[in-house]
Design an enzyme around this catalytic site. Structure first.
Site, PDB file in Angstrom:
ATOM      1  N   ASP A 105       7.736  19.760 -11.700  1.00 23.47           N
ATOM      2  CA  ASP A 105       8.863  19.107 -12.382  1.00 23.47           C
ATOM      3  C   ASP A 105       9.873  20.108 -12.948  1.00 23.47           C
ATOM      4  OD1 ASP A 105       7.843  16.606 -11.847  1.00 23.47           O
ATOM      5  OD2 ASP A 105       6.792  16.441 -13.764  1.00 23.47           O
ATOM      6  N   LYS A 125      11.502  13.030  -5.471  1.00 26.74           N
ATOM      7  CA  LYS A 125      11.386  12.799  -6.919  1.00 26.74           C
ATOM      8  C   LYS A 125      12.456  11.774  -7.335  1.00 26.74           C
ATOM      9  CE  LYS A 125       7.888  15.442  -7.714  1.00 26.74           C
ATOM     10  NZ  LYS A 125       6.634  14.822  -8.103  1.00 26.74           N
ATOM     11  N   ARG A 175      15.774  16.444  -5.203  1.00 23.88           N
ATOM     12  CA  ARG A 175      16.118  17.534  -6.131  1.00 23.88           C
ATOM     13  C   ARG A 175      16.560  18.813  -5.422  1.00 23.88           C
ATOM     14  NH1 ARG A 175      11.686  16.245 -10.947  1.00 23.88           N
ATOM     15  NH2 ARG A 175      13.034  14.667 -11.896  1.00 23.88           N
ATOM     16  N   ARG A 178      16.118  15.333 -15.163  1.00 24.82           N
ATOM     17  CA  ARG A 178      15.845  16.780 -15.214  1.00 24.82           C
ATOM     18  C   ARG A 178      17.010  17.592 -14.645  1.00 24.82           C
ATOM     19  NH1 ARG A 178      10.947  16.606 -17.339  1.00 24.82           N
ATOM     20  NH2 ARG A 178       9.395  15.172 -16.500  1.00 24.82           N
TER      21      ARG A 178
HETATM   22  C1  S3P Z   1       2.956  13.215 -12.765  1.00 24.26           C
HETATM   23  C2  S3P Z   1       2.727  13.838 -11.562  1.00 24.26           C
HETATM   24  C3  S3P Z   1       3.794  14.474 -10.773  1.00 24.26           C
HETATM   25  C4  S3P Z   1       5.046  14.705 -11.607  1.00 24.26           C
HETATM   26  C5  S3P Z   1       5.412  13.511 -12.434  1.00 24.26           C
HETATM   27  C6  S3P Z   1       4.295  13.160 -13.382  1.00 24.26           C
HETATM   28  C7  S3P Z   1       1.826  12.580 -13.458  1.00 24.26           C
HETATM   29  O1  S3P Z   1       4.128  13.639  -9.682  1.00 24.26           O
HETATM   30  O2  S3P Z   1       6.129  15.035 -10.761  1.00 24.26           O
HETATM   31  O3  S3P Z   1       6.590  13.771 -13.195  1.00 24.26           O
HETATM   32  O4  S3P Z   1       1.967  12.235 -14.652  1.00 24.26           O
HETATM   33  O5  S3P Z   1       0.769  12.414 -12.830  1.00 24.26           O
HETATM   34  P1  S3P Z   1       3.361  13.731  -8.261  1.00 24.26           P
HETATM   35  O6  S3P Z   1       1.982  13.296  -8.482  1.00 24.26           O
HETATM   36  O7  S3P Z   1       4.117  12.769  -7.373  1.00 24.26           O
HETATM   37  O8  S3P Z   1       3.512  15.147  -7.819  1.00 24.26           O
END
Ligand code: S3P
Length: 439
Positions: free
Chosen positions: A319, A346, A350, A391
């Site tokens: 992130d 995302k 991004r 972000r």
């Molecule tokens: C998250 C996992 C990540 C992250 C998201 C929050 C989580 O996503 O990008 O902001 O809380 O499990 P991905 O599992 O798709 O990588």
């Protein structure tokens, strides 16, 4: 309000001490596990951002009584694993991928039907990564022809545990399947291609649910257990701290202390990457708070250099790349990112949206299929589009610290999804940001 533009004056430095809001990933899970637990869970440090509020509202709609949030304090009166009620209406997850993906797992195990929907960005995001393995477990979920939301989840289907190697390194998918696994017959075993954030595992343990970790990349639960209410102290979100880590690194004269930041080793890729670039970050007063490691982070300005970002750090900083791209733009030399195709799915694409913004500010940035190549240089002022991605908006706000003229960032309303009060907190630290609202 239909449009919010950030106008950020060039220059300045970040100084003082501040605490950014609570961790988003842990805040979602605190509500979910608190709701499914037996007893009353009290939570401190809850993130009162729109994403976590969407999760909170969904559980209220399913009959869970929740007090707060009030200055980060929330009390969840758990109903047990089988106590949720039919909400009788679609559950709107807004902009929040975490809410939708994690909840699809636990809703697949309920006796009633539900519909999960969200905003235009969330309805574009890939959901087959959860619906396919859930279907293998016995769930019945209908999605759009492209596999996206709205998701119609049919209840009353018995689930069976599966042994599932994750095709993508995703904590959301892992957590979704673990939540479904609580309702499944037998063992649900998930193996990741690379370690991802382990808050679900830590919280399951915190709520006294037996969990087996098999090596670094496999985790297993057996269905049919119980969650027991607990007390949670949620640390400040390292993903929100990241904007300040980058801002203070690039702005000469900066010296900032970020308090009580979560430094779970599955989240600290941003520290490793910034340090490889030459950043001056000290980890002070490291301690444990409610099962999660936390520390105060002191960051001072330092000359940065471009690097090839080690691939194994990508899931540990997933992130933080929008902010890291700003660091790369201010570094001497070239920064190369590979192995990060997930960034394209995302809240926005991004890679493309950051490249467009950097180019608008005079930086040579070249998107690749799975990453980007950024040549450090001088940032001009200009107008950038955040495409409604929180972000990206906050990252370009920090870029102004090194720009030669004001930066206007459009479409910033979604900053409140993860960082309510960003403009005020950044302003107090020294960023010259004003908000321009259009109705
Ligand atoms: C998250 C996992 C990540 C992250 C998201 C929050 C989580 O996503 O990008 O902001 O809380 O499990 P991905 O599992 O798709 O990588």
């Amino acid at each position: 309000m239909t449009e919010l533009t950030f106008v950020v004056e060039p220059g300045g430095a970040l100084r003082g001490r501040l605490r950014v809001p609570g961790d988003k990933s842990i805040s979602h899970r605190a509500i979910m596990f608190g709701a499914l637990a037996e007893g009353t869970t009290s939570v401190g440090g809850f993130l009162e951002g729109e994403d976590c509020l969407a999760t909170l509202r969904a559980f209220r709609a399913m009959g869970v009584s929740i007090d707060g949030p009030d200055q980060g304090r929330v009390t969840v009166h758990g109903v047990g694993l089988h106590g949720l009620r039919d909400p009788g209406e679609p559950l709107d997850m807004g902009n929040s991928g975490t809410s939708m993906r994690l909840m699809s797992g636990l809703l697949a195990g309920q006796a009633f039907d539900t519909v999960l929907t969200g905003d235009a960005s969330l309805r574009r995001r890939p959901m087959r990564r959860v619906t396919e393995p859930l279907t293998q477990m016995g769930a019945w979920i209908e999605a759009t022809a492209t596999g996206s939301a709205p998701l119609q989840i049919h209840g009353g289907r018995p689930l069976d545990g599966i042994d599932y190697p994750l095709p993508v390194a995703s904590a959301q998918v892992k957590s979704c399947l673990l939540l479904a696994g609580l309702y499944a017959r037998g063992v649900t075993r998930i193996t990741e291609p690379a370690p991802t954030r382990d808050h679900t595992e830590r919280l399951l343990e915190g709520f006294a649910y037996p969990l087996r970790r098999e090596g670094e990349r496999t985790v297993a639960v057996t269905g049919g257990g119980r969650l027991i209410a607990t007390e949670l102290d949620i640390p400040a979100d390292i993903s929100s701290a990241a904007f300040f880590l980058v801002g203070a690194s690039i702005a000469p004269g900066s010296d900032l202390l970020l308090e009580h930041v979560g430094i779970n080793p599955t989240r600290t890729g941003v520290l490793d990457i910034l340090r490889l670039m030459g950043a001056d970050i000290e980890v002070l007063n490291a301690r444990l708070a409610g099962g999660e490691p936390v520390a105060d982070l002191r960051v001072r300005a330092a000359p940065l250099r471009g690097i090839a970002i080690p691939k194994e750090l990508v899931p540990l900083a997933i992130d933080e790349f929008p902010a890291l791209f700003i660091a790369a733009a201010c570094a001497e030399g070239v920064t190369v990112l590979t192995g990060a195709e997930e960034l394209r799915v995302k809240e926005s694409d991004r890679i493309q949206v950051m490249a467009d913004g950097l180019i608008a500010l005079g930086i040579a940035a070249e998107p690749t299929e799975d990453g980007i190549v950024i040549q450090g240089g001088a940032l001009s002022g200009g107008t950038v589009e955040s495409r409604g991605d929180h972000r990206i908006a906050m990252s370009f706000a920090m870029a102004a610290l090194r720009a030669s003229a004001p930066i206007l960032i459009r479409d910033c309303l979604n900053v409140t999804t993860s960082f309510p009060g960003f403009a005020q907190l950044a302003g107090a630290a020294g960023l010259q940001l004003t908000e321009r609202e259009l109705t």
